[in-house]
Enzyme design. Sequence first.
Site, PDB file in Angstrom:
ATOM      1  N   ASP A   1      29.597  43.028  35.115  1.00 63.18           N
ATOM      2  CA  ASP A   1      30.840  43.223  34.348  1.00 63.18           C
ATOM      3  C   ASP A   1      30.515  43.994  33.078  1.00 63.18           C
ATOM      4  O   ASP A   1      29.364  44.396  32.874  1.00 63.18           O
ATOM      5  CB  ASP A   1      31.528  41.880  34.055  1.00 63.18           C
ATOM      6  CG  ASP A   1      33.046  42.020  34.056  1.00 63.18           C
ATOM      7  OD1 ASP A   1      33.556  42.873  33.307  1.00 63.18           O
ATOM      8  OD2 ASP A   1      33.732  41.299  34.806  1.00 63.18           O
TER       9      ASP A   1
ATOM     10  N   HIS B   1      35.409  47.494  34.772  1.00 60.48           N
ATOM     11  CA  HIS B   1      34.462  46.420  34.421  1.00 60.48           C
ATOM     12  C   HIS B   1      33.024  46.914  34.647  1.00 60.48           C
ATOM     13  O   HIS B   1      32.182  46.205  35.187  1.00 60.48           O
ATOM     14  CB  HIS B   1      34.750  45.147  35.245  1.00 60.48           C
ATOM     15  CG  HIS B   1      35.999  44.448  34.801  1.00 60.48           C
ATOM     16  ND1 HIS B   1      36.056  43.699  33.644  1.00 60.48           N
ATOM     17  CD2 HIS B   1      37.238  44.378  35.347  1.00 60.48           C
ATOM     18  CE1 HIS B   1      37.285  43.205  33.507  1.00 60.48           C
ATOM     19  NE2 HIS B   1      38.028  43.600  34.523  1.00 60.48           N
TER      20      HIS B   1
ATOM     21  N   GLU C   1      41.749  45.447  37.119  1.00 63.55           N
ATOM     22  CA  GLU C   1      41.908  45.860  35.715  1.00 63.55           C
ATOM     23  C   GLU C   1      41.208  47.183  35.397  1.00 63.55           C
ATOM     24  O   GLU C   1      40.571  47.312  34.358  1.00 63.55           O
ATOM     25  CB  GLU C   1      41.373  44.755  34.786  1.00 63.55           C
ATOM     26  CG  GLU C   1      42.141  43.447  34.935  1.00 63.55           C
ATOM     27  CD  GLU C   1      41.621  42.337  34.030  1.00 63.55           C
ATOM     28  OE1 GLU C   1      42.456  41.619  33.471  1.00 63.55           O
ATOM     29  OE2 GLU C   1      40.396  42.185  33.882  1.00 63.55           O
TER      30      GLU C   1
ATOM     31  N   GLU D   1      33.887  33.261  29.841  1.00 59.64           N
ATOM     32  CA  GLU D   1      33.986  33.677  28.438  1.00 59.64           C
ATOM     33  C   GLU D   1      33.803  32.490  27.490  1.00 59.64           C
ATOM     34  O   GLU D   1      33.155  32.598  26.454  1.00 59.64           O
ATOM     35  CB  GLU D   1      35.363  34.313  28.153  1.00 59.64           C
ATOM     36  CG  GLU D   1      35.518  35.728  28.644  1.00 59.64           C
ATOM     37  CD  GLU D   1      36.074  35.815  30.071  1.00 59.64           C
ATOM     38  OE1 GLU D   1      35.961  34.813  30.824  1.00 59.64           O
ATOM     39  OE2 GLU D   1      36.606  36.876  30.434  1.00 59.64           O
TER      40      GLU D   1
ATOM     41  N   TYR E   1      42.375  29.201  38.107  1.00 61.05           N
ATOM     42  CA  TYR E   1      41.479  29.742  37.080  1.00 61.05           C
ATOM     43  C   TYR E   1      40.974  28.562  36.247  1.00 61.05           C
ATOM     44  O   TYR E   1      41.679  28.060  35.376  1.00 61.05           O
ATOM     45  CB  TYR E   1      42.214  30.784  36.222  1.00 61.05           C
ATOM     46  CG  TYR E   1      42.043  32.200  36.733  1.00 61.05           C
ATOM     47  CD1 TYR E   1      42.068  32.453  38.105  1.00 61.05           C
ATOM     48  CD2 TYR E   1      41.846  33.271  35.875  1.00 61.05           C
ATOM     49  CE1 TYR E   1      41.898  33.745  38.588  1.00 61.05           C
ATOM     50  CE2 TYR E   1      41.674  34.561  36.351  1.00 61.05           C
ATOM     51  CZ  TYR E   1      41.705  34.791  37.711  1.00 61.05           C
ATOM     52  OH  TYR E   1      41.534  36.059  38.199  1.00 61.05           O
ATOM     53  N   PHE E   2      39.767  28.165  36.544  1.00 57.61           N
ATOM     54  CA  PHE E   2      39.259  26.942  35.909  1.00 57.61           C
ATOM     55  C   PHE E   2      38.725  27.192  34.490  1.00 57.61           C
ATOM     56  O   PHE E   2      38.121  26.308  33.903  1.00 57.61           O
ATOM     57  CB  PHE E   2      38.188  26.298  36.799  1.00 57.61           C
ATOM     58  CG  PHE E   2      38.734  25.523  37.971  1.00 57.61           C
ATOM     59  CD1 PHE E   2      40.079  25.525  38.287  1.00 57.61           C
ATOM     60  CD2 PHE E   2      37.882  24.759  38.778  1.00 57.61           C
ATOM     61  CE1 PHE E   2      40.586  24.807  39.372  1.00 57.61           C
ATOM     62  CE2 PHE E   2      38.370  24.023  39.860  1.00 57.61           C
ATOM     63  CZ  PHE E   2      39.722  24.053  40.163  1.00 57.61           C
TER      64      PHE E   2
ATOM     65  N   TRP F   1      35.567  31.644  35.316  1.00 59.68           N
ATOM     66  CA  TRP F   1      35.307  32.720  34.340  1.00 59.68           C
ATOM     67  C   TRP F   1      34.657  32.102  33.117  1.00 59.68           C
ATOM     68  O   TRP F   1      35.083  31.053  32.639  1.00 59.68           O
ATOM     69  CB  TRP F   1      36.630  33.410  33.971  1.00 59.68           C
ATOM     70  CG  TRP F   1      37.279  34.079  35.152  1.00 59.68           C
ATOM     71  CD1 TRP F   1      38.413  33.693  35.792  1.00 59.68           C
ATOM     72  CD2 TRP F   1      36.813  35.250  35.839  1.00 59.68           C
ATOM     73  NE1 TRP F   1      38.693  34.554  36.822  1.00 59.68           N
ATOM     74  CE2 TRP F   1      37.730  35.519  36.872  1.00 59.68           C
ATOM     75  CE3 TRP F   1      35.724  36.100  35.672  1.00 59.68           C
ATOM     76  CZ2 TRP F   1      37.589  36.589  37.750  1.00 59.68           C
ATOM     77  CZ3 TRP F   1      35.580  37.167  36.541  1.00 59.68           C
ATOM     78  CH2 TRP F   1      36.505  37.412  37.566  1.00 59.68           C
TER      79      TRP F   1
ATOM     80  N   ARG G   1      29.598  37.022  31.636  1.00 55.78           N
ATOM     81  CA  ARG G   1      30.018  36.700  30.262  1.00 55.78           C
ATOM     82  C   ARG G   1      28.998  35.766  29.621  1.00 55.78           C
ATOM     83  O   ARG G   1      28.581  35.956  28.504  1.00 55.78           O
ATOM     84  CB  ARG G   1      31.409  36.079  30.259  1.00 55.78           C
ATOM     85  CG  ARG G   1      32.558  37.090  30.320  1.00 55.78           C
ATOM     86  CD  ARG G   1      32.467  38.042  31.483  1.00 55.78           C
ATOM     87  NE  ARG G   1      33.511  39.045  31.530  1.00 55.78           N
ATOM     88  CZ  ARG G   1      34.509  39.054  32.399  1.00 55.78           C
ATOM     89  NH1 ARG G   1      34.599  38.108  33.333  1.00 55.78           N
ATOM     90  NH2 ARG G   1      35.409  40.022  32.384  1.00 55.78           N
TER      91      ARG G   1
HETATM   92  C1  ACM Z   1      40.519  39.022  37.098  1.00 54.40           C
HETATM   93  O1  ACM Z   1      40.790  37.929  36.565  1.00 54.40           O
HETATM   94  N1  ACM Z   1      40.543  40.125  36.362  1.00 54.40           N
HETATM   95  C2  ACM Z   1      40.178  39.126  38.501  1.00 54.40           C
END
Ligand code: ACM
Length: 806
Positions: free
Chosen positions: A237, A307, A370, A513, A461-462, A511, A208
């Site tokens: 991704d 992805h 996903e 983003e 999830y930081f 993550w 990202r």
């Molecule tokens: C994920 O957060 N899609 C692994």
Amino acid sequence: MSKHRMIDYRLRRNTRGLRQKGFCLIALALTLALLGCRSMSSHNDKSEPQIPVATDLSLIPVPYSLHRSAGYFTLGKNAALGIHSNDAAAENIAHYFSELVQRTRGVHLDLLAPTSKDNNTQSGIDFVLDPRLSLKDDDSDEGYALTVATGRITLVARSAHGLFNGAVTLWQLFTLDADANLPLRIPCLRIEDHPRFAWRGLMLDPARHMQSPEFVKQFIDWMALHKFNVLHWHLTDDQGWRIEIKKYPKLTEVGAWRRPAGAAGTDANGQPVRYGGYYTQEQIRDIVAYAQQRYVTIVPEIEMPGHAQAAISAYPELGVTGKNPGVSHDWGVHTVLYNVDDSTFVFLQNVLAEVMDLFPSKYIHIGGDEAAKDQWQASARVQARMRELDIKDETALQSWFTRRMQTFLSAHGRKLIGWDEILDGGLPPQATVMSWRGSKGAIEAAKQGHDVVLSPDPDLYFDHLSGDLPDEPAGRPKVISLRDVYEFNPIPKDLDATQARHVLGAQANLWSEYFPTDASVARATYPRAAALAEVLWSPVTAHDWNGFLDRLVVQQARYRELGIGYAQSAFAVHIETTFDAPHGKVGVKLANQTDFGTIRYTLDGNAPTPQSPRYTGPFETAASGEIRATAFAHDAPLADARARKLDPLALLHRSSGELRQCHPNSGVILRLPDDTPVGPDQAIFHVDLFDPCWLWPDASLDDIDHIAVNVGSIPFNFQLWKDIKSVVTRKPLKYPAGELQVHLDRCDGDLLAAVALAPALANAGTTQLEVPIGHHAGTHSLCLRFATGKYDPLWAIDWVQLVPAH
Ligand code: ACM
């Protein structure tokens, strides 16, 4: 800059003081077990939080066992470090340790080779590899024993990894105070230590927003200093392919680059912007070697079957439709999948062959999350293939896909790991599951006999915010606090003891983003990763939230020494105000997230000091000037001071994060940056993607002439798949090109005003709108929302100001 340096200095002075208080108690206590030490915690200045005896060593993660004895080891000028094995790894660790000590403490250690005749006579510190070392309860290859005696420090381990871990602990003991003057004193003790879990990880997402190779190395350094041992690297991704693959150059020539959404996609000369990058194989080899020296295994991830949009943009024949979808500039769930032709498996296997050549990791991550099945369902070719293979549905097709990869990896001596969707439709027993949709996947997988790694959303999830201070950066607003992380239990309650043995450990995912810079990744990681390190390394019986906070005071000083730009969310003071306009008074409430430290404040514009008034509870003051507040522990500030102006205009101002969301319990609420260039002036919009709508409850409108609203618009770059149906679009009532609407009392109440949004303002920073609302006596709620008839661009509020008539 200067403020930061001043804080640094004060903290250093103070931590030295802490250490000395601890020493007096040690002399009385002779030998104390760690928990025993904690019970002797009540001797210091009554007006400040107490630092228990053992916590003055500030070891994070806290070791399995620690026994202290009288006296100190003193490191003098001619100190040396002896290596007692003919082992290149041990020698490397000694070099690593001495460089770290030199860099962070300015202390030089002579290194003595195993063959040196001085080795047993002069050296102050010995590093010993001894396969006979036996440690209680340790079945890892990561344990060590560290003995600090008056004349010598001895570190013994069975393996190089254990020796490395012990060296990190010893480094922490060397950094208890940051005063570079010798002699350096360490209390006598014996530590026997080993990890609770084998998989102690963090995940980086360069797809990202890409992190620089230099930062990745720094990140690995910092991981090693917390005894993390797995870096999961999410290299591909929809938004970018970040690893050079020699056989398929277009993956990086094409797939590594995207055009940013909206106005940011065009430069000042009207040319398309090319954003992205990738790691060359040379850079990757260098990073992998660097990680090996720090006993961090890099687990690479190549996403499939979803992805995959960046790869399919490079080679559209890999996709289902044959069309080039373009590298995505959107976040969310995309529907572009690989097709299931044999040629696609040849491609994926060739890619994995190069990946395996670069990464010695036993585990190879194949994603699997996903994978929206729309394209497979719609494709006659895929459906024909399913019939040919006698596969009943698309979920079973993904399972078949995963099995093929598992067979391939297994034939090359590697193990497959994937996100928990790989369980759907069945999974070969050798595969390991990474549970992200809560802990459900972990429970199901462990019950089926698969090994599992926990990395549940939102717990680990930081990209979720560290706190809710007004100055929090962009991210996902459900706060995952330091304490939330500390209290995370990697073993789901539903597992019995046998099933629980399948839990390899856990990891936090960064993550990216909302992390466009390396600094934003560092801030989201620390200090929460310190909490996770302790959860994953230290025995449950040693977990102690208050002790952890005490130890974090020194750990934060280490972070400053190492240049880790950590979040202050746990300790910075939140200043809450209530304005009593008729009386010109303001009510003030101060707190910090952890309730740790003593809050002190000033009302005269000066920085708070340990002598400033102590906050003891909510108070009232005149509505003028400014309040500044800091939490202190033992006279050291725990975070930079936070300030708030108390004049009437400032008190009638709310940022979007301080307003209430109209639908706090539904929708998708995010803190999104303005799409102007990254920088301190960039606005942060706290906005619900599904229905951008804000409430200012109980606004006192008696004397208000109008309101000013600062607004901005950003591209709606979100792929919401089926959820797109939930996005509300509102028709404008007065201005066809779009308007900001303000309603009185309720969102379906009277329309007070509608103000035009000029389309030319889109994607051009923020704009201030003046909104006449008429005169309204008393207290009312204001509801503010946009009506443009479409959801892209996404209009959002930056701040609202009530403007008094006088
Ligand atoms: C994920 O957060 N899609 C692994």
